[in-house]
Design a protein around this motif. Structure first.
Motif, PDB file in Angstrom:
ATOM      1  N   VAL A  54       0.831  -1.207   0.000  1.00 53.86           N
ATOM      2  CA  VAL A  54       0.000   0.000   0.000  1.00 53.86           C
ATOM      3  C   VAL A  54       0.863   1.253   0.000  1.00 53.86           C
ATOM      4  O   VAL A  54       0.547   2.243  -0.660  1.00 53.86           O
ATOM      5  CB  VAL A  54      -0.952  -0.004   1.219  1.00 53.86           C
ATOM      6  CG1 VAL A  54      -1.594   1.368   1.418  1.00 53.86           C
ATOM      7  CG2 VAL A  54      -2.035  -1.068   1.050  1.00 53.86           C
ATOM      8  N   TYR A  55       1.983   1.204   0.711  1.00 52.35           N
ATOM      9  CA  TYR A  55       2.883   2.356   0.778  1.00 52.35           C
ATOM     10  C   TYR A  55       3.944   2.334  -0.315  1.00 52.35           C
ATOM     11  O   TYR A  55       4.863   3.164  -0.312  1.00 52.35           O
ATOM     12  CB  TYR A  55       3.557   2.413   2.151  1.00 52.35           C
ATOM     13  CG  TYR A  55       2.684   3.028   3.219  1.00 52.35           C
ATOM     14  CD1 TYR A  55       2.662   4.400   3.428  1.00 52.35           C
ATOM     15  CD2 TYR A  55       1.860   2.233   4.015  1.00 52.35           C
ATOM     16  CE1 TYR A  55       1.868   4.969   4.405  1.00 52.35           C
ATOM     17  CE2 TYR A  55       1.050   2.785   4.999  1.00 52.35           C
ATOM     18  CZ  TYR A  55       1.066   4.158   5.181  1.00 52.35           C
ATOM     19  OH  TYR A  55       0.258   4.712   6.147  1.00 52.35           O
ATOM     20  N   ASP A  56       3.837   1.381  -1.255  1.00 51.75           N
ATOM     21  CA  ASP A  56       4.787   1.279  -2.380  1.00 51.75           C
ATOM     22  C   ASP A  56       6.234   1.101  -1.928  1.00 51.75           C
ATOM     23  O   ASP A  56       7.160   1.629  -2.556  1.00 51.75           O
ATOM     24  CB  ASP A  56       4.708   2.518  -3.282  1.00 51.75           C
ATOM     25  CG  ASP A  56       3.388   2.595  -4.032  1.00 51.75           C
ATOM     26  OD1 ASP A  56       2.841   1.531  -4.379  1.00 51.75           O
ATOM     27  OD2 ASP A  56       2.904   3.712  -4.266  1.00 51.75           O
ATOM     28  N   VAL A  57       6.435   0.359  -0.845  1.00 49.56           N
ATOM     29  CA  VAL A  57       7.780   0.152  -0.331  1.00 49.56           C
ATOM     30  C   VAL A  57       8.466  -0.986  -1.089  1.00 49.56           C
ATOM     31  O   VAL A  57       7.904  -2.062  -1.262  1.00 49.56           O
ATOM     32  CB  VAL A  57       7.751  -0.189   1.172  1.00 49.56           C
ATOM     33  CG1 VAL A  57       9.167  -0.448   1.684  1.00 49.56           C
ATOM     34  CG2 VAL A  57       7.113   0.951   1.958  1.00 49.56           C
ATOM     35  N   LYS A  58       9.675  -0.728  -1.546  1.00 46.33           N
ATOM     36  CA  LYS A  58      10.485  -1.727  -2.224  1.00 46.33           C
ATOM     37  C   LYS A  58      11.717  -2.008  -1.353  1.00 46.33           C
ATOM     38  O   LYS A  58      12.432  -1.082  -0.973  1.00 46.33           O
ATOM     39  CB  LYS A  58      10.938  -1.222  -3.596  1.00 46.33           C
ATOM     40  CG  LYS A  58       9.797  -0.794  -4.526  1.00 46.33           C
ATOM     41  CD  LYS A  58       9.027  -1.994  -5.041  1.00 46.33           C
ATOM     42  CE  LYS A  58       8.091  -1.613  -6.187  1.00 46.33           C
ATOM     43  NZ  LYS A  58       7.077  -0.611  -5.816  1.00 46.33           N
ATOM     44  N   ILE A  59      11.958  -3.283  -1.044  1.00 45.27           N
ATOM     45  CA  ILE A  59      13.062  -3.646  -0.155  1.00 45.27           C
ATOM     46  C   ILE A  59      14.213  -4.247  -0.955  1.00 45.27           C
ATOM     47  O   ILE A  59      14.010  -5.129  -1.785  1.00 45.27           O
ATOM     48  CB  ILE A  59      12.602  -4.655   0.914  1.00 45.27           C
ATOM     49  CG1 ILE A  59      11.379  -4.127   1.674  1.00 45.27           C
ATOM     50  CG2 ILE A  59      13.741  -4.936   1.896  1.00 45.27           C
ATOM     51  CD1 ILE A  59      10.805  -5.114   2.664  1.00 45.27           C
ATOM     52  N   ILE A  60      15.411  -3.770  -0.681  1.00 46.53           N
ATOM     53  CA  ILE A  60      16.627  -4.295  -1.291  1.00 46.53           C
ATOM     54  C   ILE A  60      17.442  -4.927  -0.166  1.00 46.53           C
ATOM     55  O   ILE A  60      17.876  -4.235   0.756  1.00 46.53           O
ATOM     56  CB  ILE A  60      17.441  -3.172  -1.969  1.00 46.53           C
ATOM     57  CG1 ILE A  60      16.560  -2.383  -2.939  1.00 46.53           C
ATOM     58  CG2 ILE A  60      18.659  -3.756  -2.687  1.00 46.53           C
ATOM     59  CD1 ILE A  60      17.107  -1.020  -3.294  1.00 46.53           C
ATOM     60  N   VAL A  61      17.632  -6.232  -0.241  1.00 48.47           N
ATOM     61  CA  VAL A  61      18.279  -6.962   0.849  1.00 48.47           C
ATOM     62  C   VAL A  61      19.731  -7.275   0.498  1.00 48.47           C
ATOM     63  O   VAL A  61      20.028  -7.732  -0.608  1.00 48.47           O
ATOM     64  CB  VAL A  61      17.533  -8.280   1.150  1.00 48.47           C
ATOM     65  CG1 VAL A  61      18.135  -8.967   2.367  1.00 48.47           C
ATOM     66  CG2 VAL A  61      16.050  -8.012   1.371  1.00 48.47           C
ATOM     67  N   HIS A  62      20.606  -7.045   1.471  1.00 50.09           N
ATOM     68  CA  HIS A  62      22.031  -7.326   1.286  1.00 50.09           C
ATOM     69  C   HIS A  62      22.508  -8.332   2.341  1.00 50.09           C
ATOM     70  O   HIS A  62      22.248  -8.160   3.529  1.00 50.09           O
ATOM     71  CB  HIS A  62      22.856  -6.037   1.422  1.00 50.09           C
ATOM     72  CG  HIS A  62      22.427  -4.935   0.503  1.00 50.09           C
ATOM     73  ND1 HIS A  62      22.934  -4.787  -0.777  1.00 50.09           N
ATOM     74  CD2 HIS A  62      21.530  -3.920   0.671  1.00 50.09           C
ATOM     75  CE1 HIS A  62      22.377  -3.733  -1.355  1.00 50.09           C
ATOM     76  NE2 HIS A  62      21.525  -3.187  -0.495  1.00 50.09           N
ATOM     77  N   ASP A  63      23.170  -9.381   1.887  1.00 50.21           N
ATOM     78  CA  ASP A  63      23.820 -10.358   2.769  1.00 50.21           C
ATOM     79  C   ASP A  63      22.852 -10.995   3.766  1.00 50.21           C
ATOM     80  O   ASP A  63      23.140 -11.128   4.960  1.00 50.21           O
ATOM     81  CB  ASP A  63      24.988  -9.705   3.524  1.00 50.21           C
ATOM     82  CG  ASP A  63      26.039  -9.151   2.576  1.00 50.21           C
ATOM     83  OD1 ASP A  63      26.330  -9.823   1.575  1.00 50.21           O
ATOM     84  OD2 ASP A  63      26.545  -8.045   2.833  1.00 50.21           O
ATOM     85  N   ARG A  64      21.723 -11.424   3.254  1.00 45.50           N
ATOM     86  CA  ARG A  64      20.705 -12.046   4.101  1.00 45.50           C
ATOM     87  C   ARG A  64      21.207 -13.328   4.765  1.00 45.50           C
ATOM     88  O   ARG A  64      20.723 -13.717   5.823  1.00 45.50           O
ATOM     89  CB  ARG A  64      19.468 -12.341   3.246  1.00 45.50           C
ATOM     90  CG  ARG A  64      18.262 -12.841   4.011  1.00 45.50           C
ATOM     91  CD  ARG A  64      17.072 -12.884   3.083  1.00 45.50           C
ATOM     92  NE  ARG A  64      15.880 -13.377   3.734  1.00 45.50           N
ATOM     93  CZ  ARG A  64      14.672 -13.314   3.180  1.00 45.50           C
ATOM     94  NH1 ARG A  64      14.534 -12.790   1.979  1.00 45.50           N
ATOM     95  NH2 ARG A  64      13.619 -13.782   3.813  1.00 45.50           N
ATOM     96  N   ASP A  65      22.187 -13.981   4.149  1.00 42.17           N
ATOM     97  CA  ASP A  65      22.714 -15.226   4.706  1.00 42.17           C
ATOM     98  C   ASP A  65      23.388 -15.026   6.060  1.00 42.17           C
ATOM     99  O   ASP A  65      23.653 -16.008   6.774  1.00 42.17           O
ATOM    100  CB  ASP A  65      23.724 -15.854   3.730  1.00 42.17           C
ATOM    101  CG  ASP A  65      23.057 -16.408   2.480  1.00 42.17           C
ATOM    102  OD1 ASP A  65      21.820 -16.589   2.509  1.00 42.17           O
ATOM    103  OD2 ASP A  65      23.766 -16.649   1.488  1.00 42.17           O
TER     104      ASP A  65
END
Length: 259
Positions: A54-65
C-alpha cells in the motif's frame, strides 16, 4: 505517502484483516496453543506485506545469509515506525528463528496495533519503570533460548533521518546473558515512508544490510558501552555504503537476481 487508491481497491480485504486479527487475538488470549504459532506468523507476514505494498515500499536486501539459524540478538538502527515490519517480512520461519520484538508499552493498548502484536512475541517496555526493564531483560533471554531472533532498536526512538542517535548500552546485556550472537543490521532510507517527502525520486526504496554475526565469545567480558559503540560503527558503515546510491537501479538489479 499512503497510496489511497490501493486502500480503496482492496477495502474489503483491509476490513477482513482487521476483523480476523481481532478474532485470532481473542482465541489466543483464551488458549495460546489453539492456533499454531507458524500459522500466526505467516498470516501476519502476508498482511504486513500488504501494508508495505500500500505504501509502495520496495526492499533491497544485502547479505541475508548472515541471519543465523539460531537464537540471536538482532540490533538495528531506527529511522521509521516501519522498521520492525521490514525485518519481520524478511524473516523466513523455516530457516531462521522467528522474530520477537521489544516495543514501548503504549502499543499494548493501541487500538490499531494491539490485536496484531498479540499474534507474535512482543515484549512491552515501560521506560519509566527500571524494575520492569530488568524483568523484560529476563524474558528476552528466555525467548532467545526458545529460540527467537530478538530484535532491538537501541536508539530507543526513531531518528527520522539517515543519522543515528546514541545507542542505549543496556540492550546488549541480553546477548551477554543469553550467550547469543549479535547481528548488526543497517536500515537505509526508511525514514521518508510516512511523510510527504516519500513521493520524491528514490524515496520508496529501502536497503536492509545484514552484517556478519558477532560471536558471543568476543564480547562476553566487554563493557556494554564498548559493545554498543562497536555495533553502531558497523551499522554506520552500512548506512554510508548505500545512502547515496541510485536506489531504483539497485532495486532493479536486486530484483533480477532473486527471480
Amino acid at each position: 505517502m499512503l497510496n489511497i487508491w490501493k486502500i480503496i481497491l482492496t477495502w474489503p480485504r483491509f476490513l477482513r484483516t482487521i476483523t480476523k486479527a481481532k478474532s485470532i487475538s481473542k482465541k489466543i488470549k483464551r488458549d495460546p496453543n489453539i492456533i499454531f504459532e507458524e500459522y500466526r506468523y505467516h498470516w501476519l507476514q502476508k498482511r504486513t506485506r500488504y501494508m508495505l505494498w500500500v505504501y509502495d515500499v520496495k526492499i533491497i536486501v544485502h547479505d541475508r545469509d548472515n541471519w543465523v539459524d539460531k537464537g540471536c540478538l538482532m540490533v538495528a538502527n531506527h529511522q521509521s515506525n516501519v522498521d520492525p515490519a521490514l525485518l519481520f517480512v524478511l524473516n523466513d520461519f523455516n530457516k531462521t528463528a522467528p522474530c520477537a520484538f521489544i516495543a514501548k508499552k503504549e502499543l499494548a493498548n493501541d487500538k490499531t496495533f494491539k490485536n496484531f502484536l498479540t499474534l507474535i512475541d512482543v515484549l512491552f517496555l515501560d521506560r519509566d519503570n527500571p524494575r520492569q526493564a530488568l524483568e523484560l531483560m529476563k524474558e528476552a533471554n528466555d525467548l532467545i533460548r526458545v529460540p527467537r531472533t530478538m530484535v532491538v532498536f537501541p536508539e530507543g526512538t526513531r531518528s527520522c533521518n539517515q543519522e543515528m542517535g546514541e545507542f542505549h548500552a543496556g540492550s546488549f546485556k541480553i546477548a551477554q546473558k543469553a550467550h547469543a550472537p549479535i547481528i548488526p543490521v543497517s536500515i537505509i532510507n526508511s525514514y521518508p515512508i510516512f511523510n510527504k517527502e516519500y513521493k520524491k525520486k528514490g524515496k520508496k526504496y529501502v536497503h536492509i544490510v545484514f552484517h556478519k554475526p558477532i560471536k558471543p565469545d568476543t564480547f562476553m567480558t566487554k563493557p556494554t558501552e564498548l559493545i554498543a559503540n562497536n555495533v553502531k560503527q558497523i551499522i554506520q558503515k552500512g548506512i554510508e555504503q548505500y545512502r547515496d546510491v541510485d536506489h531504483k537501479k539497485a532495486y532493479l538489479e536486486y530484483s533480477s537476481i532473486i527471480k
